[in-house]
Design a protein around this motif. Sequence first.
Motif, PDB file in Angstrom:
ATOM      1  N   LEU A 316       0.826  -1.210   0.000  1.00  0.00           N
ATOM      2  CA  LEU A 316       0.000   0.000   0.000  1.00  0.00           C
ATOM      3  C   LEU A 316       0.862   1.263   0.000  1.00  0.00           C
ATOM      4  O   LEU A 316       0.476   2.282  -0.583  1.00  0.00           O
ATOM      5  N   GLU A 317       2.015   1.196   0.670  1.00  0.00           N
ATOM      6  CA  GLU A 317       2.925   2.356   0.654  1.00  0.00           C
ATOM      7  C   GLU A 317       3.363   2.673  -0.773  1.00  0.00           C
ATOM      8  O   GLU A 317       3.438   3.846  -1.170  1.00  0.00           O
ATOM      9  N   ARG A 318       3.651   1.636  -1.571  1.00  0.00           N
ATOM     10  CA  ARG A 318       4.057   1.871  -2.952  1.00  0.00           C
ATOM     11  C   ARG A 318       2.923   2.530  -3.740  1.00  0.00           C
ATOM     12  O   ARG A 318       3.161   3.464  -4.536  1.00  0.00           O
ATOM     13  N   LEU A 319       1.699   2.068  -3.556  1.00  0.00           N
ATOM     14  CA  LEU A 319       0.564   2.674  -4.254  1.00  0.00           C
ATOM     15  C   LEU A 319       0.382   4.132  -3.847  1.00  0.00           C
ATOM     16  O   LEU A 319       0.108   5.006  -4.688  1.00  0.00           O
ATOM     17  N   VAL A 320       0.534   4.419  -2.556  1.00  0.00           N
ATOM     18  CA  VAL A 320       0.355   5.794  -2.072  1.00  0.00           C
ATOM     19  C   VAL A 320       1.434   6.707  -2.656  1.00  0.00           C
ATOM     20  O   VAL A 320       1.158   7.862  -3.038  1.00  0.00           O
ATOM     21  N   ARG A 321       2.680   6.215  -2.730  1.00  0.00           N
ATOM     22  CA  ARG A 321       3.750   7.043  -3.304  1.00  0.00           C
ATOM     23  C   ARG A 321       3.460   7.384  -4.763  1.00  0.00           C
ATOM     24  O   ARG A 321       3.684   8.507  -5.219  1.00  0.00           O
ATOM     25  N   VAL A 322       2.975   6.386  -5.509  1.00  0.00           N
ATOM     26  CA  VAL A 322       2.635   6.640  -6.912  1.00  0.00           C
ATOM     27  C   VAL A 322       1.534   7.685  -7.019  1.00  0.00           C
ATOM     28  O   VAL A 322       1.602   8.616  -7.841  1.00  0.00           O
ATOM     29  N   MET A 323       0.489   7.550  -6.187  1.00  0.00           N
ATOM     30  CA  MET A 323      -0.624   8.495  -6.243  1.00  0.00           C
ATOM     31  C   MET A 323      -0.186   9.894  -5.830  1.00  0.00           C
ATOM     32  O   MET A 323      -0.688  10.890  -6.359  1.00  0.00           O
ATOM     33  N   ARG A 324       0.741   9.999  -4.903  1.00  0.00           N
ATOM     34  CA  ARG A 324       1.229  11.322  -4.510  1.00  0.00           C
ATOM     35  C   ARG A 324       1.977  11.996  -5.662  1.00  0.00           C
ATOM     36  O   ARG A 324       1.867  13.215  -5.844  1.00  0.00           O
ATOM     37  N   ARG A 325       2.753  11.193  -6.419  1.00  0.00           N
ATOM     38  CA  ARG A 325       3.467  11.786  -7.550  1.00  0.00           C
ATOM     39  C   ARG A 325       2.501  12.198  -8.657  1.00  0.00           C
ATOM     40  O   ARG A 325       2.709  13.223  -9.312  1.00  0.00           O
ATOM     41  N   LEU A 343      -1.874 -10.269   3.943  1.00  0.00           N
ATOM     42  CA  LEU A 343      -3.086 -10.674   3.239  1.00  0.00           C
ATOM     43  C   LEU A 343      -2.833 -11.966   2.478  1.00  0.00           C
ATOM     44  O   LEU A 343      -1.765 -12.167   1.890  1.00  0.00           O
ATOM     45  N   ALA A 344      -3.847 -12.847   2.479  1.00  0.00           N
ATOM     46  CA  ALA A 344      -3.739 -14.126   1.778  1.00  0.00           C
ATOM     47  C   ALA A 344      -4.200 -13.959   0.334  1.00  0.00           C
ATOM     48  O   ALA A 344      -5.212 -14.528  -0.089  1.00  0.00           O
ATOM     49  N   MET A 345      -3.456 -13.170  -0.423  1.00  0.00           N
ATOM     50  CA  MET A 345      -3.792 -12.927  -1.821  1.00  0.00           C
ATOM     51  C   MET A 345      -2.523 -12.500  -2.554  1.00  0.00           C
ATOM     52  O   MET A 345      -1.503 -12.169  -1.929  1.00  0.00           O
ATOM     53  N   GLU A 346      -2.601 -12.482  -3.878  1.00  0.00           N
ATOM     54  CA  GLU A 346      -1.458 -12.072  -4.675  1.00  0.00           C
ATOM     55  C   GLU A 346      -1.284 -10.559  -4.621  1.00  0.00           C
ATOM     56  O   GLU A 346      -2.259  -9.802  -4.573  1.00  0.00           O
ATOM     57  N   GLN A 347      -0.034 -10.107  -4.629  1.00  0.00           N
ATOM     58  CA  GLN A 347       0.250  -8.678  -4.591  1.00  0.00           C
ATOM     59  C   GLN A 347      -0.377  -7.965  -5.781  1.00  0.00           C
ATOM     60  O   GLN A 347      -0.923  -6.865  -5.635  1.00  0.00           O
ATOM     61  N   GLN A 348      -0.333  -8.576  -6.965  1.00  0.00           N
ATOM     62  CA  GLN A 348      -0.890  -7.939  -8.162  1.00  0.00           C
ATOM     63  C   GLN A 348      -2.388  -7.702  -8.009  1.00  0.00           C
ATOM     64  O   GLN A 348      -2.908  -6.667  -8.440  1.00  0.00           O
ATOM     65  N   ASP A 349      -3.099  -8.661  -7.380  1.00  0.00           N
ATOM     66  CA  ASP A 349      -4.542  -8.502  -7.186  1.00  0.00           C
ATOM     67  C   ASP A 349      -4.847  -7.385  -6.198  1.00  0.00           C
ATOM     68  O   ASP A 349      -5.771  -6.597  -6.392  1.00  0.00           O
ATOM     69  N   LEU A 350      -4.058  -7.317  -5.122  1.00  0.00           N
ATOM     70  CA  LEU A 350      -4.252  -6.238  -4.152  1.00  0.00           C
ATOM     71  C   LEU A 350      -4.003  -4.881  -4.803  1.00  0.00           C
ATOM     72  O   LEU A 350      -4.793  -3.939  -4.624  1.00  0.00           O
ATOM     73  N   GLU A 351      -2.931  -4.773  -5.563  1.00  0.00           N
ATOM     74  CA  GLU A 351      -2.606  -3.488  -6.194  1.00  0.00           C
ATOM     75  C   GLU A 351      -3.664  -3.104  -7.223  1.00  0.00           C
ATOM     76  O   GLU A 351      -4.003  -1.924  -7.368  1.00  0.00           O
ATOM     77  N   GLU A 352      -4.210  -4.104  -7.944  1.00  0.00           N
ATOM     78  CA  GLU A 352      -5.224  -3.795  -8.946  1.00  0.00           C
ATOM     79  C   GLU A 352      -6.507  -3.285  -8.290  1.00  0.00           C
ATOM     80  O   GLU A 352      -7.099  -2.291  -8.738  1.00  0.00           O
ATOM     81  N   ALA A 353      -6.942  -3.961  -7.216  1.00  0.00           N
ATOM     82  CA  ALA A 353      -8.186  -3.562  -6.550  1.00  0.00           C
ATOM     83  C   ALA A 353      -8.038  -2.204  -5.881  1.00  0.00           C
ATOM     84  O   ALA A 353      -8.836  -1.282  -6.102  1.00  0.00           O
ATOM     85  N   VAL A 354      -7.001  -2.059  -5.062  1.00  0.00           N
ATOM     86  CA  VAL A 354      -6.825  -0.803  -4.331  1.00  0.00           C
ATOM     87  C   VAL A 354      -6.433   0.322  -5.285  1.00  0.00           C
ATOM     88  O   VAL A 354      -6.846   1.478  -5.108  1.00  0.00           O
ATOM     89  N   GLY A 355      -5.647   0.002  -6.316  1.00  0.00           N
ATOM     90  CA  GLY A 355      -5.265   1.031  -7.278  1.00  0.00           C
ATOM     91  C   GLY A 355      -6.468   1.643  -7.975  1.00  0.00           C
ATOM     92  O   GLY A 355      -6.539   2.868  -8.173  1.00  0.00           O
TER      93      GLY A 355
END
Length: 466
Positions: A316-325, A343-355
């Motif tokens: 989530l920190e990586r997603l927030v940094r991208v959104m701040r830029r 979380l018991a899920m793939e990182q790509q799925d988490l980033e896609e949903a939250v992104g």
Amino acid sequence: MRSNSLTARVLLLASAWSALALVVIAVVISTLYRQGVERSFTDLLRAQLYNVINSITVSNENTLAGSPQLGDLRFSQPDTGWYWVVEPLGNFQTAPLVSSSLGVSTLPVPSILDVPFDNRYERYYVVTDEAKNRVQVAETEVVLDGEGRAARFRVTGNLNVVEDDVSDFSNSLYLALAVFGVGSLVVNGLAILYSLRPLDRARLALGKIRGGEAERLEGEFPSEIQPLATEVNALIESNRRLVERARMQVGNLAHSLKTPIAVLLNEARTLDSHHGDLVRGQVEAMQAQVQSYLSRARIAAQRGSILARVEAEPALERLVRVMRRLNPEKTFELDMQQPGMILAMEQQDLEEAVGNLLENAARFAVTKVVITVMRGSHPSSDPDVTRRSWVTLLVEDDGPGLEPEQITEAMKRGRRLDESRPGTGLGLSIVSEVVSEYHGTFAMSRGPLGGLKAELLLPGLSKELA
């Protein structure tokens, strides 16, 4: 009522069997001891009976004479239940002889028809004396001289001696068996727990696999469990091969579609604005649709994998940094209420949903977007679902928000409430599909900041596995 615990089952069966066995042993030993005491008591009365017989003669005055010495003071104490009696029979007319313990009292005598003599011309029966003592009587008839004069001899003993002896022995026996039973249960319990320890080691090893700390069951197991460990390792390896094959096929499909879609987008730019915009919009929608279904296929391929895990905070920190830029004029805050959540899920799925949620929030927020992560619980009534660990992720903004009917409309695939802003209308649908593939939930409502609040319930790993 069946227990789900092997330990409880074995302990219950062992305890029940031990208790039943000890009760049977106690009854059998007590019964055998009583029979032995009763035989000894009868033998004692027989010996005393013949002692009296040997002590009695016919005097010169044609009377019964003699003074038996039985070596027991109870024959001289009144109402003790220990008596001897010698009565003349037939034409032998003389006074009977009795022990001083009987005195002037009498003993009831059953008829010979009711209690016949045995082959030794003896009979034994139980009566109650005038002092209310239950006594056993040993009786026989003996001819005393050559003239045929005979007498009936009876010796009695108090049955309280037998009962007291048996009671003392039984109490000692029951106490000893109770101590032995409790000790056996403790030893059985410890033995069972020790024997089942390999199952605990297997459970911990599986937990390490699920937590990503190991890739197979490691360690030595007893011969009864080793085949299970071997099969589990084979299943894990088979699962890993299936996941890798599915990922490879999804990647190949994505690669094969990437070039045709890029060509269509390039060709759309050469068309006039009206037709170009139309074709480009449709191709972009097709691209999003393809990406959505490819994601769903990939998730379905690896959803059953026990190796899917991602640390929430770094992702989530990586997603927030991208959104701040991308949105320097707006503030993005990340609130991890419990650090170290996994979380018991793939990182790509988490980033896609939250992104997707962050892009929507950034598009409509005025100044601020807040992401909050906390422990959660699943509303399902299925115990297999509620038993798992769940994480609640909130994305809130201070924008205008949506009314309930607008939220319902926005959740439909391909629907856009604001046509003036870029997008395909698939973002929220993709989020919903990703979350549902992991058996989570997705809901939107008006948040405390005044704008939209998106709430995701995602599968987590328990603390011992995380």
